[in-house]
Design an enzyme around this catalytic site. Structure first.
Site, short mmCIF file in Angstrom:
data_model
loop_
_atom_site.label_atom_id
_atom_site.label_comp_id
_atom_site.label_asym_id
_atom_site.label_seq_id
_atom_site.Cartn_x
_atom_site.Cartn_y
_atom_site.Cartn_z
N ARG A 95 -31.34 22.34 27.63
CA ARG A 95 -31.07 22.90 26.30
C ARG A 95 -30.66 21.82 25.32
O ARG A 95 -31.01 21.85 24.14
CB ARG A 95 -29.96 23.97 26.40
CG ARG A 95 -30.43 25.25 27.08
CD ARG A 95 -29.23 26.11 27.49
NE ARG A 95 -28.33 26.37 26.40
CZ ARG A 95 -27.00 26.49 26.52
NH1 ARG A 95 -26.43 26.40 27.71
NH2 ARG A 95 -26.25 26.70 25.47
N LYS A 145 -19.29 29.03 35.08
CA LYS A 145 -18.40 28.03 35.67
C LYS A 145 -17.04 28.65 36.01
O LYS A 145 -16.42 28.33 37.03
CB LYS A 145 -18.24 26.85 34.71
CG LYS A 145 -19.53 26.01 34.66
CD LYS A 145 -19.50 24.90 33.64
CE LYS A 145 -19.94 25.38 32.28
NZ LYS A 145 -20.65 24.41 31.44
N HIS A 195 -9.42 28.56 29.86
CA HIS A 195 -10.52 27.67 29.49
C HIS A 195 -10.57 27.50 27.98
O HIS A 195 -10.46 28.46 27.24
CB HIS A 195 -11.86 28.24 29.97
CG HIS A 195 -13.03 27.39 29.58
ND1 HIS A 195 -13.41 26.29 30.31
CD2 HIS A 195 -13.87 27.45 28.52
CE1 HIS A 195 -14.44 25.71 29.72
NE2 HIS A 195 -14.74 26.40 28.63
N ASP A 213 -26.58 25.88 35.92
CA ASP A 213 -26.07 25.61 34.58
C ASP A 213 -26.21 24.13 34.23
O ASP A 213 -26.57 23.78 33.11
CB ASP A 213 -24.61 26.04 34.45
CG ASP A 213 -24.03 25.63 33.10
OD1 ASP A 213 -24.54 26.14 32.07
OD2 ASP A 213 -23.14 24.77 33.05
N SER A 248 -23.19 30.17 30.19
CA SER A 248 -22.93 28.83 30.73
C SER A 248 -21.44 28.66 31.03
O SER A 248 -21.05 28.27 32.14
CB SER A 248 -23.41 27.79 29.71
OG SER A 248 -22.92 26.52 30.00
#
Ligand code: URA
Ligand code: CA
Length: 434
Positions: free
Chosen positions: A168, A187, A82, A161, A183
Protein backbone atom coordinates in the site's frame (compact mmCIF):
# COMPACT_ATOMS: atom_id res chain seq x y z
CA UNK A 1 -12.13 -18.95 -7.01
CA UNK A 2 -10.08 -16.43 -8.99
CA UNK A 3 -8.41 -13.26 -7.77
CA UNK A 4 -9.64 -11.52 -10.91
CA UNK A 5 -13.31 -12.05 -9.97
CA UNK A 6 -12.76 -10.77 -6.45
CA UNK A 7 -11.06 -7.61 -7.71
CA UNK A 8 -13.86 -7.13 -10.25
CA UNK A 9 -16.54 -7.56 -7.58
CA UNK A 10 -14.95 -4.98 -5.29
CA UNK A 11 -14.40 -2.61 -8.19
CA UNK A 12 -18.16 -2.75 -8.80
CA UNK A 13 -18.81 -1.86 -5.16
CA UNK A 14 -20.05 -5.22 -3.99
CA UNK A 15 -19.49 -6.82 -0.64
CA UNK A 16 -16.89 -9.59 -0.40
CA UNK A 17 -17.56 -12.76 1.56
CA UNK A 18 -15.23 -14.07 4.22
CA UNK A 19 -14.26 -16.94 1.90
CA UNK A 20 -13.27 -14.51 -0.83
CA UNK A 21 -11.21 -12.42 1.57
CA UNK A 22 -9.57 -15.56 2.91
CA UNK A 23 -8.69 -16.70 -0.59
CA UNK A 24 -7.07 -13.31 -1.22
CA UNK A 25 -5.15 -12.96 2.06
CA UNK A 26 -3.94 -16.57 2.21
CA UNK A 27 -3.01 -16.52 -1.45
CA UNK A 28 -1.10 -13.29 -1.04
CA UNK A 29 0.88 -14.42 2.00
CA UNK A 30 1.72 -17.73 0.35
CA UNK A 31 2.86 -16.01 -2.83
CA UNK A 32 0.14 -17.41 -5.10
CA UNK A 33 -1.43 -14.02 -5.68
CA UNK A 34 1.00 -11.47 -7.14
CA UNK A 35 1.54 -7.89 -5.99
CA UNK A 36 -0.19 -6.46 -9.06
CA UNK A 37 -3.49 -8.16 -8.30
CA UNK A 38 -3.29 -7.27 -4.63
CA UNK A 39 -2.59 -3.62 -5.56
CA UNK A 40 -5.61 -3.54 -7.84
CA UNK A 41 -7.77 -4.94 -5.05
CA UNK A 42 -6.40 -2.40 -2.55
CA UNK A 43 -7.18 0.42 -4.99
CA UNK A 44 -10.70 -0.94 -5.47
CA UNK A 45 -11.13 -0.93 -1.67
CA UNK A 46 -9.76 2.60 -1.56
CA UNK A 47 -12.54 3.79 -3.87
CA UNK A 48 -15.40 1.47 -2.86
CA UNK A 49 -14.72 0.93 0.85
CA UNK A 50 -15.77 -2.07 2.91
CA UNK A 51 -18.62 -2.46 5.37
CA UNK A 52 -18.18 -3.28 9.06
CA UNK A 53 -18.47 -7.03 8.56
CA UNK A 54 -15.97 -7.16 5.69
CA UNK A 55 -13.56 -5.01 7.68
CA UNK A 56 -13.85 -7.29 10.73
CA UNK A 57 -13.37 -10.38 8.55
CA UNK A 58 -10.27 -8.90 6.92
CA UNK A 59 -8.89 -7.94 10.34
CA UNK A 60 -9.29 -11.45 11.72
CA UNK A 61 -7.78 -13.04 8.61
CA UNK A 62 -4.73 -10.79 8.86
CA UNK A 63 -4.42 -11.42 12.61
CA UNK A 64 -4.52 -15.17 12.01
CA UNK A 65 -1.96 -15.02 9.20
CA UNK A 66 0.83 -15.43 11.78
CA UNK A 67 1.34 -16.13 15.49
CA UNK A 68 -1.54 -15.34 17.83
CA UNK A 69 -0.14 -14.55 21.27
CA UNK A 70 -1.93 -16.22 24.15
CA UNK A 71 -1.80 -14.03 27.25
CA UNK A 72 -3.90 -16.40 29.35
CA UNK A 73 -0.97 -17.33 31.66
CA UNK A 74 -1.31 -13.76 32.95
CA UNK A 75 -4.03 -13.38 35.57
CA UNK A 76 -6.70 -10.75 35.13
CA UNK A 77 -8.08 -8.72 32.25
CA UNK A 78 -5.31 -7.58 29.93
CA UNK A 79 -5.89 -4.14 28.43
CA UNK A 80 -3.64 -2.93 25.64
CA UNK A 81 -3.13 0.69 24.67
CA UNK A 82 -2.31 1.71 21.14
CA UNK A 83 -1.50 5.10 19.72
CA UNK A 84 -1.79 5.89 16.04
CA UNK A 85 1.47 7.76 16.42
CA UNK A 86 2.71 11.26 16.85
CA UNK A 87 5.81 13.18 17.77
CA UNK A 88 7.45 12.84 21.17
CA UNK A 89 4.77 10.47 22.37
CA UNK A 90 6.10 9.31 25.72
CA UNK A 91 2.78 7.92 26.94
CA UNK A 92 3.63 4.20 27.04
CA UNK A 93 6.63 4.80 29.30
CA UNK A 94 4.39 6.58 31.80
CA UNK A 95 1.18 4.68 31.29
CA UNK A 96 2.52 1.13 31.75
CA UNK A 97 3.75 1.63 35.34
CA UNK A 98 0.97 4.12 36.12
CA UNK A 99 -1.87 1.74 35.19
CA UNK A 100 -0.07 -1.12 36.95
CA UNK A 101 0.21 1.01 40.10
CA UNK A 102 -3.59 1.07 40.21
CA UNK A 103 -3.76 -2.72 40.18
CA UNK A 104 -4.28 -3.88 36.60
CA UNK A 105 -1.84 -6.18 34.78
CA UNK A 106 0.10 -4.45 32.01
CA UNK A 107 1.76 -6.78 29.49
CA UNK A 108 3.07 -4.60 26.72
CA UNK A 109 4.91 -5.72 23.62
CA UNK A 110 6.36 -2.77 21.80
CA UNK A 111 8.36 -2.05 18.69
CA UNK A 112 11.44 -0.13 17.72
CA UNK A 113 10.04 1.43 14.64
CA UNK A 114 11.14 3.93 12.11
CA UNK A 115 10.52 7.49 13.08
CA UNK A 116 11.78 10.74 14.51
CA UNK A 117 12.85 8.98 17.66
CA UNK A 118 13.08 5.30 18.39
CA UNK A 119 10.11 3.30 19.58
CA UNK A 120 9.31 2.53 23.20
CA UNK A 121 11.84 -0.32 23.20
CA UNK A 122 14.70 1.91 22.04
CA UNK A 123 13.76 4.46 24.67
CA UNK A 124 13.79 1.85 27.44
CA UNK A 125 17.19 0.63 26.29
CA UNK A 126 18.66 3.96 27.33
CA UNK A 127 18.23 2.68 30.92
CA UNK A 128 21.52 0.95 31.81
CA UNK A 129 21.25 -2.86 31.50
CA UNK A 130 17.48 -2.85 30.90
CA UNK A 131 16.61 -6.08 29.09
CA UNK A 132 13.87 -5.82 26.47
CA UNK A 133 14.30 -9.29 24.99
CA UNK A 134 12.67 -11.55 27.55
CA UNK A 135 11.41 -15.05 26.94
CA UNK A 136 7.62 -15.37 26.88
CA UNK A 137 7.68 -17.22 30.21
CA UNK A 138 9.83 -14.59 31.89
CA UNK A 139 7.53 -11.89 30.51
CA UNK A 140 4.44 -13.64 31.90
CA UNK A 141 6.16 -14.22 35.27
CA UNK A 142 7.16 -10.58 35.51
CA UNK A 143 3.61 -9.38 34.88
CA UNK A 144 2.18 -11.86 37.40
CA UNK A 145 4.74 -10.88 40.03
CA UNK A 146 5.22 -7.17 39.45
CA UNK A 147 2.08 -6.19 37.55
CA UNK A 148 3.94 -4.83 34.54
CA UNK A 149 6.46 -5.71 31.87
CA UNK A 150 7.40 -4.13 28.56
CA UNK A 151 9.32 -6.19 26.03
CA UNK A 152 10.24 -6.11 22.36
CA UNK A 153 8.00 -7.88 19.90
CA UNK A 154 9.04 -11.40 19.01
CA UNK A 155 7.64 -14.06 16.74
CA UNK A 156 5.96 -13.74 13.40
CA UNK A 157 3.05 -11.36 13.98
CA UNK A 158 0.61 -10.50 11.16
CA UNK A 159 2.75 -11.29 8.10
CA UNK A 160 -0.26 -10.48 5.90
CA UNK A 161 -0.34 -6.95 7.25
CA UNK A 162 3.42 -6.51 6.85
CA UNK A 163 3.26 -7.48 3.21
CA UNK A 164 0.08 -5.57 2.43
CA UNK A 165 1.14 -2.41 4.28
CA UNK A 166 4.45 -2.32 2.36
CA UNK A 167 2.51 -2.73 -0.90
CA UNK A 168 0.00 0.00 0.00
CA UNK A 169 2.88 2.29 0.82
CA UNK A 170 4.11 2.24 -2.79
CA UNK A 171 0.71 2.10 -4.54
CA UNK A 172 -1.00 5.15 -2.98
CA UNK A 173 -3.48 3.00 -1.08
CA UNK A 174 -2.51 3.72 2.53
CA UNK A 175 -5.21 6.33 3.13
CA UNK A 176 -8.21 4.02 3.21
CA UNK A 177 -10.10 3.90 6.52
CA UNK A 178 -11.02 0.17 6.37
CA UNK A 179 -7.47 -0.76 5.36
CA UNK A 180 -5.86 1.34 8.10
CA UNK A 181 -8.36 0.17 10.72
CA UNK A 182 -7.90 -3.51 9.85
CA UNK A 183 -4.11 -3.11 9.72
CA UNK A 184 -3.90 -1.62 13.21
CA UNK A 185 -6.55 -3.87 14.74
CA UNK A 186 -5.07 -7.08 13.28
CA UNK A 187 -1.86 -6.35 15.20
CA UNK A 188 -3.78 -5.69 18.43
CA UNK A 189 -5.77 -8.91 18.09
CA UNK A 190 -2.67 -10.98 17.36
CA UNK A 191 -1.13 -9.41 20.48
CA UNK A 192 -3.75 -11.18 22.58
CA UNK A 193 -5.34 -8.34 24.55
CA UNK A 194 -8.79 -8.81 26.10
CA UNK A 195 -9.58 -5.11 25.81
CA UNK A 196 -8.09 -2.23 23.87
CA UNK A 197 -7.74 1.52 24.42
CA UNK A 198 -6.94 3.41 21.24
CA UNK A 199 -5.36 6.84 21.22
CA UNK A 200 -6.25 8.23 17.81
CA UNK A 201 -4.23 11.36 17.18
CA UNK A 202 -5.42 14.23 15.07
CA UNK A 203 -3.55 17.33 13.97
CA UNK A 204 -0.53 18.48 11.99
CA UNK A 205 1.76 15.82 13.48
CA UNK A 206 -0.67 12.94 13.17
CA UNK A 207 -1.44 10.35 10.56
CA UNK A 208 -5.00 11.76 10.43
CA UNK A 209 -4.61 15.51 10.01
CA UNK A 210 -8.25 16.54 10.42
CA UNK A 211 -10.74 15.66 13.13
CA UNK A 212 -13.34 14.14 10.80
CA UNK A 213 -11.01 11.52 9.35
CA UNK A 214 -9.61 10.74 12.81
CA UNK A 215 -13.16 10.20 14.00
CA UNK A 216 -13.97 7.93 11.06
CA UNK A 217 -10.87 5.86 11.79
CA UNK A 218 -11.75 5.68 15.49
CA UNK A 219 -15.29 4.56 14.68
CA UNK A 220 -14.06 1.93 12.22
CA UNK A 221 -11.64 0.46 14.78
CA UNK A 222 -14.22 0.44 17.55
CA UNK A 223 -16.67 -1.30 15.21
CA UNK A 224 -14.07 -3.98 14.43
CA UNK A 225 -13.38 -4.52 18.13
CA UNK A 226 -17.09 -4.85 18.92
CA UNK A 227 -17.71 -7.10 15.95
CA UNK A 228 -15.01 -9.41 17.28
CA UNK A 229 -16.22 -9.31 20.87
CA UNK A 230 -13.54 -7.11 22.43
CA UNK A 231 -14.08 -4.32 24.93
CA UNK A 232 -12.77 -1.20 23.25
CA UNK A 233 -12.66 2.59 23.51
CA UNK A 234 -11.06 5.14 21.22
CA UNK A 235 -9.85 8.53 22.45
CA UNK A 236 -9.39 11.20 19.80
CA UNK A 237 -6.57 13.44 21.06
CA UNK A 238 -4.58 16.42 19.89
CA UNK A 239 -1.34 16.19 17.91
CA UNK A 240 -1.11 19.80 16.76
CA UNK A 241 2.13 20.09 18.67
CA UNK A 242 4.42 17.48 20.22
CA UNK A 243 3.15 15.91 23.39
CA UNK A 244 5.17 16.94 26.42
CA UNK A 245 8.44 18.80 25.91
CA UNK A 246 11.03 16.12 25.21
CA UNK A 247 11.69 14.54 21.83
CA UNK A 248 14.51 12.00 21.91
CA UNK A 249 15.09 8.65 23.53
CA UNK A 250 16.85 9.18 26.88
CA UNK A 251 15.26 12.64 27.05
CA UNK A 252 11.82 11.06 26.90
CA UNK A 253 12.75 8.55 29.59
CA UNK A 254 13.74 11.50 31.79
CA UNK A 255 10.45 13.19 31.00
CA UNK A 256 8.57 9.98 31.82
CA UNK A 257 10.32 9.74 35.19
CA UNK A 258 9.48 13.36 35.97
CA UNK A 259 5.88 12.70 35.00
CA UNK A 260 5.74 9.62 37.23
CA UNK A 261 6.93 11.91 40.05
CA UNK A 262 4.01 14.21 39.38
CA UNK A 263 6.33 16.87 37.92
CA UNK A 264 5.80 16.25 34.23
CA UNK A 265 4.38 18.50 31.52
CA UNK A 266 0.67 19.12 31.93
CA UNK A 267 -0.43 17.74 28.55
CA UNK A 268 1.50 14.48 28.88
CA UNK A 269 0.29 14.02 32.47
CA UNK A 270 -3.33 14.66 31.56
CA UNK A 271 -3.28 12.33 28.58
CA UNK A 272 -1.77 9.52 30.65
CA UNK A 273 -4.40 10.02 33.34
CA UNK A 274 -7.21 9.97 30.74
CA UNK A 275 -5.94 6.87 28.94
CA UNK A 276 -5.06 5.18 32.22
CA UNK A 277 -8.59 5.69 33.51
CA UNK A 278 -9.91 4.17 30.29
CA UNK A 279 -7.69 1.13 30.86
CA UNK A 280 -8.91 0.80 34.45
CA UNK A 281 -12.49 1.01 33.29
CA UNK A 282 -12.11 -1.64 30.59
CA UNK A 283 -10.29 -3.90 33.05
CA UNK A 284 -13.31 -3.64 35.36
CA UNK A 285 -11.22 -2.02 38.10
CA UNK A 286 -13.01 1.33 38.25
CA UNK A 287 -16.29 1.61 36.38
CA UNK A 288 -16.31 5.33 37.03
CA UNK A 289 -13.76 7.20 34.89
CA UNK A 290 -13.57 10.10 37.34
CA UNK A 291 -12.74 7.75 40.20
CA UNK A 292 -10.04 6.10 38.09
CA UNK A 293 -8.50 9.45 37.22
CA UNK A 294 -8.47 10.43 40.88
CA UNK A 295 -6.59 7.27 41.86
CA UNK A 296 -4.06 7.73 39.06
CA UNK A 297 -3.42 11.38 39.94
CA UNK A 298 -2.95 10.30 43.54
CA UNK A 299 -0.41 7.63 42.50
CA UNK A 300 1.61 10.25 40.61
CA UNK A 301 1.83 12.26 43.82
CA UNK A 302 2.34 9.55 46.44
CA UNK A 303 5.23 7.81 44.68
CA UNK A 304 3.38 4.58 43.83
CA UNK A 305 3.62 5.06 40.06
CA UNK A 306 7.34 5.85 40.25
CA UNK A 307 7.96 2.88 42.55
CA UNK A 308 6.20 0.64 40.04
CA UNK A 309 8.48 1.89 37.27
CA UNK A 310 11.55 1.20 39.45
CA UNK A 311 10.19 -2.28 40.20
CA UNK A 312 9.69 -2.99 36.49
CA UNK A 313 13.23 -1.78 35.67
CA UNK A 314 14.73 -3.98 38.40
CA UNK A 315 12.75 -7.03 37.28
CA UNK A 316 14.17 -6.58 33.76
CA UNK A 317 17.76 -6.32 34.96
CA UNK A 318 18.06 -2.55 34.66
CA UNK A 319 19.57 -0.06 37.04
CA UNK A 320 16.53 1.24 38.93
CA UNK A 321 18.57 4.04 40.51
CA UNK A 322 17.87 6.05 37.35
CA UNK A 323 14.51 7.05 38.77
CA UNK A 324 16.34 9.06 41.43
CA UNK A 325 19.51 9.86 39.51
CA UNK A 326 18.78 11.01 35.96
CA UNK A 327 22.50 11.46 35.27
CA UNK A 328 22.74 7.67 34.90
CA UNK A 329 20.98 8.02 31.53
CA UNK A 330 22.97 8.71 28.34
CA UNK A 331 23.71 12.43 28.09
CA UNK A 332 24.71 14.37 24.97
CA UNK A 333 28.07 16.15 24.84
CA UNK A 334 26.59 19.59 24.32
CA UNK A 335 23.43 21.66 24.24
CA UNK A 336 22.44 24.80 22.38
CA UNK A 337 19.37 27.02 22.51
CA UNK A 338 17.27 27.88 19.50
CA UNK A 339 16.05 31.42 20.03
CA UNK A 340 12.97 33.29 18.88
CA UNK A 341 13.69 35.85 16.15
CA UNK A 342 10.49 37.79 16.77
CA UNK A 343 8.19 38.56 19.65
CA UNK A 344 4.58 37.47 19.91
CA UNK A 345 2.44 34.47 20.67
CA UNK A 346 3.03 30.96 19.42
CA UNK A 347 0.18 30.08 17.10
CA UNK A 348 1.55 26.85 15.70
CA UNK A 349 4.26 24.25 16.32
CA UNK A 350 4.46 21.85 13.42
CA UNK A 351 5.01 18.59 15.23
CA UNK A 352 6.48 16.85 12.19
CA UNK A 353 9.20 19.47 11.78
CA UNK A 354 10.07 19.21 15.48
CA UNK A 355 10.36 15.45 14.99
CA UNK A 356 12.55 15.96 11.93
CA UNK A 357 14.84 18.29 13.89
CA UNK A 358 15.32 15.52 16.48
CA UNK A 359 15.93 13.02 13.70
CA UNK A 360 18.56 15.27 12.07
CA UNK A 361 20.39 15.28 15.41
CA UNK A 362 20.41 11.47 15.28
CA UNK A 363 17.49 10.57 17.57
CA UNK A 364 15.62 8.50 14.97
CA UNK A 365 16.19 5.93 12.26
CA UNK A 366 16.02 6.88 8.61
CA UNK A 367 16.01 3.24 7.56
CA UNK A 368 15.99 -0.12 9.28
CA UNK A 369 19.78 -0.28 9.41
CA UNK A 370 20.53 3.18 10.82
CA UNK A 371 21.79 3.43 14.36
CA UNK A 372 20.17 5.86 16.72
CA UNK A 373 21.90 8.05 19.26
CA UNK A 374 19.97 7.59 22.51
CA UNK A 375 21.33 10.75 24.12
CA UNK A 376 20.40 13.37 21.53
CA UNK A 377 17.16 15.18 20.87
CA UNK A 378 15.49 18.34 22.03
CA UNK A 379 13.39 19.92 24.74
CA UNK A 380 10.73 22.44 23.83
CA UNK A 381 10.85 25.50 26.06
CA UNK A 382 7.69 27.05 24.64
CA UNK A 383 4.40 25.55 23.61
CA UNK A 384 1.34 26.72 21.76
CA UNK A 385 -0.20 30.00 23.03
CA UNK A 386 2.93 30.94 25.04
CA UNK A 387 4.22 34.51 24.86
CA UNK A 388 7.80 34.96 23.57
CA UNK A 389 10.23 37.87 23.32
CA UNK A 390 13.06 38.14 20.81
CA UNK A 391 15.93 35.97 22.03
CA UNK A 392 13.81 33.74 24.26
CA UNK A 393 14.69 30.07 23.98
CA UNK A 394 12.14 28.11 21.96
CA UNK A 395 13.98 24.85 22.47
CA UNK A 396 17.18 23.34 23.79
CA UNK A 397 18.94 20.99 21.38
CA UNK A 398 21.04 18.15 22.83
CA UNK A 399 23.73 17.04 20.36
CA UNK A 400 26.86 14.97 20.05
CA UNK A 401 27.99 15.94 16.57
CA UNK A 402 27.92 19.47 15.23
CA UNK A 403 27.87 18.56 11.55
CA UNK A 404 24.09 18.70 11.16
CA UNK A 405 23.47 21.20 13.92
CA UNK A 406 22.66 24.20 11.71
CA UNK A 407 20.21 22.11 9.69
CA UNK A 408 18.49 20.92 12.89
CA UNK A 409 18.29 24.47 14.24
CA UNK A 410 16.74 25.75 11.03
CA UNK A 411 14.22 22.90 10.98
CA UNK A 412 13.22 23.56 14.58
CA UNK A 413 12.87 27.29 13.96
CA UNK A 414 10.70 26.67 10.91
CA UNK A 415 8.35 24.55 13.03
CA UNK A 416 7.27 27.62 15.04
CA UNK A 417 4.80 30.24 13.86
CA UNK A 418 4.74 33.38 16.00
CA UNK A 419 1.92 35.89 15.60
CA UNK A 420 1.11 39.25 17.17
CA UNK A 421 -2.38 38.24 18.17
CA UNK A 422 -2.94 36.12 21.25
CA UNK A 423 -3.63 32.49 20.50
CA UNK A 424 -5.41 29.68 22.30
CA UNK A 425 -4.24 26.26 23.42
CA UNK A 426 -5.83 23.28 21.74
CA UNK A 427 -8.05 20.91 23.62
CA UNK A 428 -6.19 17.73 24.54
CA UNK A 429 -9.09 15.28 24.36
CA UNK A 430 -11.66 15.87 21.62
CA UNK A 431 -13.96 12.91 21.88
CA UNK A 432 -14.33 9.38 23.24
CA UNK A 433 -15.80 6.78 20.89
CA UNK A 434 -17.16 3.59 22.43
N1 URA B 1 -0.55 2.29 10.79
C1 URA B 1 -0.72 0.96 10.57
O1 URA B 1 -0.30 0.14 11.37
N2 URA B 1 -1.36 0.57 9.46
C2 URA B 1 -1.82 1.42 8.54
O2 URA B 1 -2.39 0.99 7.56
C3 URA B 1 -1.64 2.79 8.76
C4 URA B 1 -1.00 3.20 9.89
CA1 CA C 1 7.41 13.90 24.90
Amino acid sequence: MRAYDIIYKKREGQKLTKDELEFLIKGYVEGDIPDYQMSAWAMAVYFQGMDAEETADLTMLMAESGDMIDLSPIKGIKVDKHSTGGVGDTTTLVLAPLAASAGIPVAKMSGRGLGHTGGTIDKLESIPNFNTSLSRDKFFDNVNQHGVSVMGQTGNLTPADKKLYALRDVTATVESIPLIASSIMSKKLAGGADAIVLDVKTGNGAFMKDFDSAKKLAEAMVAIGKNLGRNIAAYITDMNQPLGNAVGNALEVKEAIQTLKGQGPEDLTELCVELGAAMLQLAGEFEDLEKGKEVLRENLKNGKALAKFAEMIRAQGGNAEVVEDLSLLPTAADTVEVKAEKAGYISEIKALDVGLAAMILGAGRENKESKIDLAVGLELKKKKADRVEVGDALALLHYNESKNLEEAKAKLLSAFTITEAKTKKNKLLYEIIK
